[in-house]
Design a protein around this motif. Structure first.
Motif, PDB file in Angstrom:
ATOM      1  N   ALA A  70       0.843  -1.485   0.177  1.00 45.45           N
ATOM      2  CA  ALA A  70      -0.184  -0.168   0.268  1.00 45.45           C
ATOM      3  C   ALA A  70       0.970   1.016   0.000  1.00 45.45           C
ATOM      4  O   ALA A  70       1.621   1.539   0.385  1.00 45.45           O
ATOM      5  N   ALA A  71       0.240   1.931  -0.311  1.00 52.76           N
ATOM      6  CA  ALA A  71       1.565   3.246  -0.751  1.00 52.76           C
ATOM      7  C   ALA A  71       0.088   5.137  -0.735  1.00 52.76           C
ATOM      8  O   ALA A  71      -0.671   4.143  -0.885  1.00 52.76           O
ATOM      9  N   GLU A  72       1.378   5.690  -0.014  1.00 56.83           N
ATOM     10  CA  GLU A  72       0.665   6.937   0.270  1.00 56.83           C
ATOM     11  C   GLU A  72       1.464   7.985   0.099  1.00 56.83           C
ATOM     12  O   GLU A  72       2.572   8.185   0.378  1.00 56.83           O
ATOM     13  N   ALA A  73       0.762   9.221  -0.447  1.00 53.20           N
ATOM     14  CA  ALA A  73       1.653  10.312  -0.807  1.00 53.20           C
ATOM     15  C   ALA A  73       1.677  11.177   0.560  1.00 53.20           C
ATOM     16  O   ALA A  73       0.345  11.518   0.743  1.00 53.20           O
ATOM     17  N   ARG A  74       2.554  11.615   1.173  1.00 51.11           N
ATOM     18  CA  ARG A  74       2.048  12.637   2.428  1.00 51.11           C
ATOM     19  C   ARG A  74       3.058  13.438   2.274  1.00 51.11           C
ATOM     20  O   ARG A  74       3.519  13.743   0.620  1.00 51.11           O
ATOM     21  N   PRO A  75       2.722  14.888   2.535  1.00 45.16           N
ATOM     22  CA  PRO A  75       3.064  16.469   2.215  1.00 45.16           C
ATOM     23  C   PRO A  75       4.684  15.851   1.887  1.00 45.16           C
ATOM     24  O   PRO A  75       5.649  17.077   1.430  1.00 45.16           O
ATOM     25  N   THR A 109      11.429  10.400 -11.546  1.00 46.57           N
ATOM     26  CA  THR A 109      12.303   9.987 -10.582  1.00 46.57           C
ATOM     27  C   THR A 109      12.446   9.137 -10.024  1.00 46.57           C
ATOM     28  O   THR A 109      11.603   8.305  -9.589  1.00 46.57           O
ATOM     29  N   ARG A 110      13.075   8.666  -9.578  1.00 45.65           N
ATOM     30  CA  ARG A 110      13.835   7.190  -8.447  1.00 45.65           C
ATOM     31  C   ARG A 110      14.207   7.948  -6.650  1.00 45.65           C
ATOM     32  O   ARG A 110      15.035   8.248  -6.573  1.00 45.65           O
ATOM     33  N   LEU A 111      13.076   7.458  -5.911  1.00 46.11           N
ATOM     34  CA  LEU A 111      13.521   7.397  -4.858  1.00 46.11           C
ATOM     35  C   LEU A 111      13.781   5.925  -4.252  1.00 46.11           C
ATOM     36  O   LEU A 111      13.514   5.274  -4.896  1.00 46.11           O
ATOM     37  N   THR A 112      14.465   6.441  -2.701  1.00 45.39           N
ATOM     38  CA  THR A 112      14.888   4.675  -1.851  1.00 45.39           C
ATOM     39  C   THR A 112      14.146   5.154  -0.954  1.00 45.39           C
ATOM     40  O   THR A 112      15.316   5.873  -0.185  1.00 45.39           O
ATOM     41  N   ALA A 123      10.040   7.817   2.429  1.00 46.58           N
ATOM     42  CA  ALA A 123      11.565   8.615   1.245  1.00 46.58           C
ATOM     43  C   ALA A 123      10.903  10.034   1.553  1.00 46.58           C
ATOM     44  O   ALA A 123       9.049  10.208   1.144  1.00 46.58           O
ATOM     45  N   ARG A 124      11.778  10.838   1.175  1.00 46.85           N
ATOM     46  CA  ARG A 124      10.984  11.986   1.512  1.00 46.85           C
ATOM     47  C   ARG A 124      11.419  12.372   0.242  1.00 46.85           C
ATOM     48  O   ARG A 124      12.088  12.603  -1.157  1.00 46.85           O
ATOM     49  N   THR A 125      10.559  14.089  -0.081  1.00 44.31           N
ATOM     50  CA  THR A 125      10.220  14.189  -1.877  1.00 44.31           C
ATOM     51  C   THR A 125       9.443  15.530  -1.767  1.00 44.31           C
ATOM     52  O   THR A 125       8.280  15.241  -0.833  1.00 44.31           O
ATOM     53  N   THR A 126       9.562  16.724  -2.651  1.00 40.02           N
ATOM     54  CA  THR A 126       8.853  17.744  -2.707  1.00 40.02           C
ATOM     55  C   THR A 126       7.958  17.737  -3.794  1.00 40.02           C
ATOM     56  O   THR A 126       7.942  18.892  -4.333  1.00 40.02           O
ATOM     57  N   ALA A 147       4.569  -3.552  -7.889  1.00 38.65           N
ATOM     58  CA  ALA A 147       3.191  -2.762  -7.488  1.00 38.65           C
ATOM     59  C   ALA A 147       3.447  -1.773  -8.233  1.00 38.65           C
ATOM     60  O   ALA A 147       4.379  -0.491  -7.904  1.00 38.65           O
ATOM     61  N   SER A 148       2.228  -1.267  -8.991  1.00 41.19           N
ATOM     62  CA  SER A 148       2.063   0.201  -8.998  1.00 41.19           C
ATOM     63  C   SER A 148       1.236   0.557  -8.822  1.00 41.19           C
ATOM     64  O   SER A 148      -0.057   0.624  -8.951  1.00 41.19           O
ATOM     65  N   ARG A 149       0.858   1.755  -8.323  1.00 43.32           N
ATOM     66  CA  ARG A 149       0.084   2.877  -7.488  1.00 43.32           C
ATOM     67  C   ARG A 149       0.076   4.514  -8.602  1.00 43.32           C
ATOM     68  O   ARG A 149       0.945   5.019  -8.349  1.00 43.32           O
ATOM     69  N   ARG A 150      -1.224   4.362  -8.237  1.00 39.46           N
ATOM     70  CA  ARG A 150      -1.185   6.232  -8.872  1.00 39.46           C
ATOM     71  C   ARG A 150      -1.054   7.016  -7.518  1.00 39.46           C
ATOM     72  O   ARG A 150      -1.866   6.623  -6.654  1.00 39.46           O
ATOM     73  N   LEU A 151      -0.033   8.198  -6.831  1.00 38.41           N
ATOM     74  CA  LEU A 151      -0.656   8.897  -6.441  1.00 38.41           C
ATOM     75  C   LEU A 151      -0.241  10.421  -6.527  1.00 38.41           C
ATOM     76  O   LEU A 151      -0.354  11.161  -7.612  1.00 38.41           O
ATOM     77  N   THR A 152      -1.066  10.690  -5.272  1.00 39.49           N
ATOM     78  CA  THR A 152      -1.540  11.912  -5.037  1.00 39.49           C
ATOM     79  C   THR A 152      -1.151  13.479  -4.236  1.00 39.49           C
ATOM     80  O   THR A 152      -1.429  13.223  -3.726  1.00 39.49           O
ATOM     81  N   TRP A 153      -0.341  13.995  -5.220  1.00 38.62           N
ATOM     82  CA  TRP A 153       0.276  15.590  -3.793  1.00 38.62           C
ATOM     83  C   TRP A 153      -0.500  16.847  -4.309  1.00 38.62           C
ATOM     84  O   TRP A 153      -1.351  16.463  -4.640  1.00 38.62           O
ATOM     85  N   PRO A 154      -1.311  17.134  -3.056  1.00 35.48           N
ATOM     86  CA  PRO A 154      -1.738  18.646  -2.640  1.00 35.48           C
ATOM     87  C   PRO A 154      -0.927  19.832  -4.056  1.00 35.48           C
ATOM     88  O   PRO A 154       0.702  19.538  -4.043  1.00 35.48           O
TER      89      PRO A 154
END
Length: 154
Positions: A70-75, A109-112, A123-126, A147-154
């Motif tokens: 499960a994946a989540e876009a966090r601020p 972008t690749r995040l570790t 992982a931190r990202t802006t 796994a593939s997920r679609r994430l949305t940040w505000p």
């Protein structure tokens, strides 16, 4: 009253002209279709087929693992939860995420991700907006999960 009378040769010429027009239009459409798309969907179709078979095998092995993500876009970044078939957290994984825009390849972008707690990888990202994430995880035994997920940040 002397009028025009349709004779047999008039009907023959009309039917021949009608079908000649239909054949000419069909020939034009076929020529245009062939010139714009010759039917080849891959530059190397044999190699593409081999890659597809390998992908099917990877998906079969992954299904046998029973892992879930499960994946989540966090601020402040991305969070991914990894669970095994019994729903227990999967600890000690190497996790990465490849992010790209849904409609374009710009800004890939690749995040570790690092393990914040058992089964939770962050992982931190802006980033902002909508991104498609391909999350890849591997355990110490070399078992892979994607796994593939679609994430949305505000």
């Amino acid at each position: 009253m002397s009028g025009f009378t349709i004779k047999g040769w008039h009907v023959g010429v009309g039917v021949t002209a009608f079908f000649g027009l239909i054949i000419a239009v069909d020939a034009a459409f076929l020529t245009l279709a062939y010139r714009t798309h010759p039917g080849q969907v891959a530059n190397k179709p044999y190699e593409a087929g081999l890659l597809y078979n390998a992908e099917l095998e990877r998906q079969r092995r992954q299904a046998e693992l029973g892992w879930r993500a499960a994946a989540e876009a966090r601020p402040d970044g991305v969070a991914v939860w990894m669970r095994n078939a019994a729903g227990q957290p999967l600890a000690g994984l190497t996790v990465s995420a490849d992010l790209q825009r849904p409609a374009t390849g710009h800004g890939r972008t690749r995040l570790t991700l690092t393990e914040a707690e058992p089964g939770l990888y962050v992982a931190r990202t802006t980033l902002s907006g909508t991104w498609d994430a391909a999350v890849a995880a591997r355990d110490a035994a070399g078992r892979d999960f994607v796994a593939s997920r679609r994430l949305t940040w505000p």
